[in-house]
Design an enzyme around this catalytic site. Structure first.
Site, PDB file in Angstrom:
ATOM      1  N   ARG A  15     -11.021  -2.415  -5.243  1.00 31.31           N
ATOM      2  CA  ARG A  15     -10.435  -1.363  -6.346  1.00 31.31           C
ATOM      3  C   ARG A  15      -9.346  -2.428  -7.113  1.00 31.31           C
ATOM      4  O   ARG A  15      -8.479  -3.042  -6.276  1.00 31.31           O
ATOM      5  CB  ARG A  15      -9.794  -0.337  -5.849  1.00 31.31           C
ATOM      6  CG  ARG A  15      -8.778   0.467  -6.844  1.00 31.31           C
ATOM      7  CD  ARG A  15      -8.074   1.621  -6.080  1.00 31.31           C
ATOM      8  NE  ARG A  15      -7.596   2.197  -7.506  1.00 31.31           N
ATOM      9  CZ  ARG A  15      -6.131   2.772  -7.107  1.00 31.31           C
ATOM     10  NH1 ARG A  15      -5.521   2.672  -6.144  1.00 31.31           N
ATOM     11  NH2 ARG A  15      -5.744   3.140  -8.314  1.00 31.31           N
TER      12      ARG A  15
ATOM     13  N   HIS B 156      -3.057   1.392 -14.748  1.00 29.23           N
ATOM     14  CA  HIS B 156      -2.251   1.409 -13.496  1.00 29.23           C
ATOM     15  C   HIS B 156      -0.758   0.901 -13.702  1.00 29.23           C
ATOM     16  O   HIS B 156      -0.348  -0.325 -13.681  1.00 29.23           O
ATOM     17  CB  HIS B 156      -2.822   0.361 -12.538  1.00 29.23           C
ATOM     18  CG  HIS B 156      -2.426   0.629 -10.979  1.00 29.23           C
ATOM     19  ND1 HIS B 156      -3.068   0.860  -9.729  1.00 29.23           N
ATOM     20  CD2 HIS B 156      -0.836   0.549 -10.559  1.00 29.23           C
ATOM     21  CE1 HIS B 156      -2.215   1.050  -8.833  1.00 29.23           C
ATOM     22  NE2 HIS B 156      -1.124   0.865  -8.974  1.00 29.23           N
TER      23      HIS B 156
ATOM     24  N   GLU C  23      -2.081   7.440 -10.116  1.00 32.44           N
ATOM     25  CA  GLU C  23      -0.902   8.344  -9.965  1.00 32.44           C
ATOM     26  C   GLU C  23      -0.162   8.764 -11.087  1.00 32.44           C
ATOM     27  O   GLU C  23       1.107   8.653 -11.232  1.00 32.44           O
ATOM     28  CB  GLU C  23       0.189   7.587  -8.859  1.00 32.44           C
ATOM     29  CG  GLU C  23      -0.556   7.091  -7.556  1.00 32.44           C
ATOM     30  CD  GLU C  23       0.089   6.393  -6.678  1.00 32.44           C
ATOM     31  OE1 GLU C  23       1.149   5.677  -7.396  1.00 32.44           O
ATOM     32  OE2 GLU C  23      -0.033   6.159  -5.679  1.00 32.44           O
TER      33      GLU C  23
ATOM     34  N   ASN D  85      -4.191   8.434  -2.634  1.00 30.83           N
ATOM     35  CA  ASN D  85      -3.375   7.437  -2.271  1.00 30.83           C
ATOM     36  C   ASN D  85      -2.613   8.216  -1.231  1.00 30.83           C
ATOM     37  O   ASN D  85      -1.693   8.712  -1.647  1.00 30.83           O
ATOM     38  CB  ASN D  85      -2.547   6.904  -3.438  1.00 30.83           C
ATOM     39  CG  ASN D  85      -3.370   6.082  -4.561  1.00 30.83           C
ATOM     40  OD1 ASN D  85      -4.663   5.955  -4.355  1.00 30.83           O
ATOM     41  ND2 ASN D  85      -3.046   5.612  -5.692  1.00 30.83           N
TER      42      ASN D  85
ATOM     43  N   TYR E 200      -0.027   7.638   1.910  1.00 25.87           N
ATOM     44  CA  TYR E 200       0.804   6.750   2.637  1.00 25.87           C
ATOM     45  C   TYR E 200       1.351   7.455   3.976  1.00 25.87           C
ATOM     46  O   TYR E 200       1.845   6.941   4.926  1.00 25.87           O
ATOM     47  CB  TYR E 200       1.918   6.052   2.097  1.00 25.87           C
ATOM     48  CG  TYR E 200       1.066   4.902   1.021  1.00 25.87           C
ATOM     49  CD1 TYR E 200       1.148   3.432   1.464  1.00 25.87           C
ATOM     50  CD2 TYR E 200       0.628   5.145  -0.088  1.00 25.87           C
ATOM     51  CE1 TYR E 200       0.358   2.718   0.841  1.00 25.87           C
ATOM     52  CE2 TYR E 200       0.135   4.269  -0.932  1.00 25.87           C
ATOM     53  CZ  TYR E 200      -0.099   3.002  -0.467  1.00 25.87           C
ATOM     54  OH  TYR E 200      -0.580   1.813  -1.496  1.00 25.87           O
TER      55      TYR E 200
ATOM     56  N   GLU F 162      -5.896   4.250  -1.769  1.00 26.77           N
ATOM     57  CA  GLU F 162      -4.785   3.580  -1.019  1.00 26.77           C
ATOM     58  C   GLU F 162      -4.335   3.924   0.285  1.00 26.77           C
ATOM     59  O   GLU F 162      -4.292   5.251   0.324  1.00 26.77           O
ATOM     60  CB  GLU F 162      -3.666   3.517  -2.017  1.00 26.77           C
ATOM     61  CG  GLU F 162      -3.683   2.432  -3.452  1.00 26.77           C
ATOM     62  CD  GLU F 162      -2.590   2.783  -4.125  1.00 26.77           C
ATOM     63  OE1 GLU F 162      -1.331   2.594  -3.607  1.00 26.77           O
ATOM     64  OE2 GLU F 162      -2.964   2.616  -5.463  1.00 26.77           O
TER      65      GLU F 162
HETATM   66  C1  BGC Z   1       0.937   2.315  -5.934  1.00 28.18           C
HETATM   67  C2  BGC Z   1       0.833   0.973  -5.830  1.00 28.18           C
HETATM   68  C3  BGC Z   1       1.819   0.651  -4.831  1.00 28.18           C
HETATM   69  C4  BGC Z   1       1.732   1.320  -3.614  1.00 28.18           C
HETATM   70  C5  BGC Z   1       2.834   0.921  -2.455  1.00 28.18           C
HETATM   71  C6  BGC Z   1       1.044   3.247  -4.704  1.00 28.18           C
HETATM   72  O1  BGC Z   1       1.732   4.227  -5.219  1.00 28.18           O
HETATM   73  O2  BGC Z   1      -0.323   2.852  -6.649  1.00 28.18           O
HETATM   74  O3  BGC Z   1       0.708   0.332  -6.865  1.00 28.18           O
HETATM   75  O4  BGC Z   1       2.189  -0.745  -4.475  1.00 28.18           O
HETATM   76  O5  BGC Z   1       2.011   2.606  -3.709  1.00 28.18           O
HETATM   77  O6  BGC Z   1       4.137   1.097  -2.855  1.00 28.18           O
END
Ligand code: BGC
Length: 523
Positions: A110, A155, A201, A341, A343, A415
């Site tokens: 990607r 992006h 995002e 995405n 995390y 992500e």
């Molecule tokens: C973004 C990336 C960023 C990653 C880590 C995501 O929200 O799309 O560009 O590097 O977070 O912070």
């Protein structure tokens, strides 16, 4: 991306940072399930890949006809400590990088297209042939190696001229600019690109740029930040409306004119933090739902149901623009897949009935406040990104929530990745053993596998990131890469996570096979 400030418990961090590294042959996991996760736990045809974005890796910021982007201008005028002028120099090193991807064994990559490289002056100027050639080469070489290109059209970076001319996303003219750009991408690359993400995002982008003002064009107002211009209560809403319509209109264009011939699909990615109620109170449960609506739901509800979530209508009132009947029908089902995405996870506290921080008391925040501690215990282990913690259960929870709310629309995890909070020791520790990253991916993958076993239609997973890269306002010290990039020489060195991912993709478990081989393997 940079999240809002949260309390960091040094004590908690020290406990984890000093956890012993169990070396070669030993398990780094407490729970067997995660240590055993392997490729075959996922459906066949499931795409595994890595991800990057143009400004974060390309560099070559004025090469071959590219114009200044909003990020070039922002950083050059003092908005950032470090900039993406050179980044990873992927612009010149892409062939080597594709070799590394091939070595890794990924099935998909990607990446995003730099708008200022393709259309240096937006609609007012010519298409830049060198820009087209660059992405043609990337796409062709990926395909040659059997790697599926997964392309994000926008992006975060855009030609600065559009910022100067229109104030970018505050102006509906940007919709026209985006559609023009997207159409060129579909026409030029769509014979080979089958997965398109229109915008990365949108909500987080609107928040960082127009509410907190820490991304260009740095617009905000008190108490969210201290900018020269802007209105944090209103502008993110306007920017979102334009971003959403730009997405919907570009997707419609693809579905009507390109999809029948090219057979690809479109999606949008959302920054999907999982929100859990801070307490068992009904108000906090409602607040967690509201937090979802004000973040992922702000993009996904319009893209699937054709309208804003009820919570936004209720709390933003007349500030929230409405979609006309025509717009509703073009927005509705404007995506073939959802890009997630993911995390981290946060606790959420209600602010309609309780005292909150100055920002939590604003409608634009949905009258909620994020918390990372419950009864003095942190939600998870701290990462290198402020506000981001390791909470593997969040992956299963967010996927299930999205599955239910959006009738199991196909999903891709576009992500998911880990950066170490240990910035000072990075060279020594990260080069040889980024054990925490391996642990993070394994645990999140195990959690994802559970949601798939429960019926979630997830079709792919992209590790963020392929390389250590420019981490926006955090610069180069926040490293998400599977490959370590030396800032002086730009040499790429595989971290231990490369061996782990490679083994995983070959359906082997863990690091047992060739942990030793990785040492000294500098490319
Ligand atoms: C973004 C990336 C960023 C990653 C880590 C995501 O929200 O799309 O560009 O590097 O977070 O912070």
């Amino acid at each position: 991306m940079k999240m809002k400030a949260t309390t960091i418990s040094l004590f908690f961090f020290l406990i984890y940072a000093s956890a012993p590294f169990l070396g070669h042959g030993g398990s780094i996991f407490e729970e067997n399930d995660e240590a055993q996760i392997k490729r075959s736990d996922f459906p066949s045809g499931f795409l595994f890949g890595t991800a990057t974005s143009a400004y974060q890796v390309e560099g070559a910021y004025l090469d071959d006809g590219k114009s200044m982007s909003n990020w070039d201008a922002f950083c050059h005028s003092g908005g950032c400590e470090e900039n993406g002028d050179i980044a990873d120099d992927h612009y010149h090193m892409f062939l080597k990088d594709i070799e590394l991807m091939h070595f890794l064994g990924i099935q998909a990559y990607r990446f995003s297209i730099s708008w200022a490289r393709i259309l240096p002056r937006g609609r007012c100027g010519e298409v830049n042939p060198a820009g087209i050639m660059f992405y043609n080469k990337i796409i062709d070489n990926l395909i040659l190696k059997g790697i599926e290109p997964f392309v994000t059209i926008h992006h975060v970076d855009l030609p600065q001229e559009l910022e100067d001319r229109y104030s970018s996303w505050l102006n509906p003219e940007m919709q026209e600019e985006f559609i023009y750009f997207a159409e060129i991408c579909f026409k030029t690359f769509g014979d080979r690109v089958k997965y398109w993400i229109t915008i990365n995002e949108p909500k987080l982008y609107a928040e960082l740029a127009y509410e907190l003002g820490i991304f260009p064009p740095s617009r905000c107002s008190e108490p969210f930040g201290n900018c020269l211009n802007g209105n944090s209560d209103v502008e993110p809403i306007i920017a979102m409306h334009n971003l959403l319509l730009a997405h919907g209109r570009a997707s419609k264009l693809y579905h009507e004119y390109f999809q029948p011939k090219q057979g690809g699909s479109t999606g949008v990615t959302v920054h999907s933090c999982m929100y859990e109620p801070l307490t068992d109170s009904e108000l906090d449960h409602q607040a967690a739902k509201r937090a979802f609506a004000f973040h992922s739901g702000w993009t996904l509800d319009p893209s699937i149901f054709g309208d804003y979530p009820e919570e936004l209508k209720e709390y933003l009132g007349h500030e929230l623009p409405s979609f006309s009947p025509n717009e509703k029908s073009l927005m509705k089902n404007s995506i073939d897949f959802i890009g997630i995405n993911h995390y981290s996870t946060s606790y959420v506290k209600d602010c309609t009935n309780a005292n909150c921080s100055a920002t939590g008391n604003h409608a634009i925040e949905g009258f909620v406040e994020m918390a990372v501690e419950r009864d003095g215990v942190l939600i998870g282990e701290l990462t290198g990104m402020e506000g981001s913690y390791v909470v593997p259960r969040g992956m299963e929870e967010i996927v299930n929530l999205i599955k239910i709310r959006y009738n199991n629309t196909p999903m891709f995890i576009t992500e998911n990745g880990y950066s170490s909070p240990d910035v000072h020791e990075q060279r020594a520790s990260e080069l040889t053993n980024d054990v925490k990253r391996i642990e993070y991916h394994s645990k999140y993958l195990a959690s994802l596998a559970k949601s798939i076993r429960d019926g979630a239609d997830v079709r792919g997973y992209f590790a963020w990131s392929f390389l250590d890269s420019y981490e926006w306002t955090n610069g180069y010290n926040t490293r998400y890469g599977l490959y370590y990039v030396d800032r002086q020489t730009l040499t790429r060195t595989p971290k231990l996570s490369v061996t782990w991912y490679k083994n995983f993709l070959a359906n082997k478990i863990g690091l047992d096979d060739n942990y030793g081989n990785i040492k000294g393997r500098i490319i």
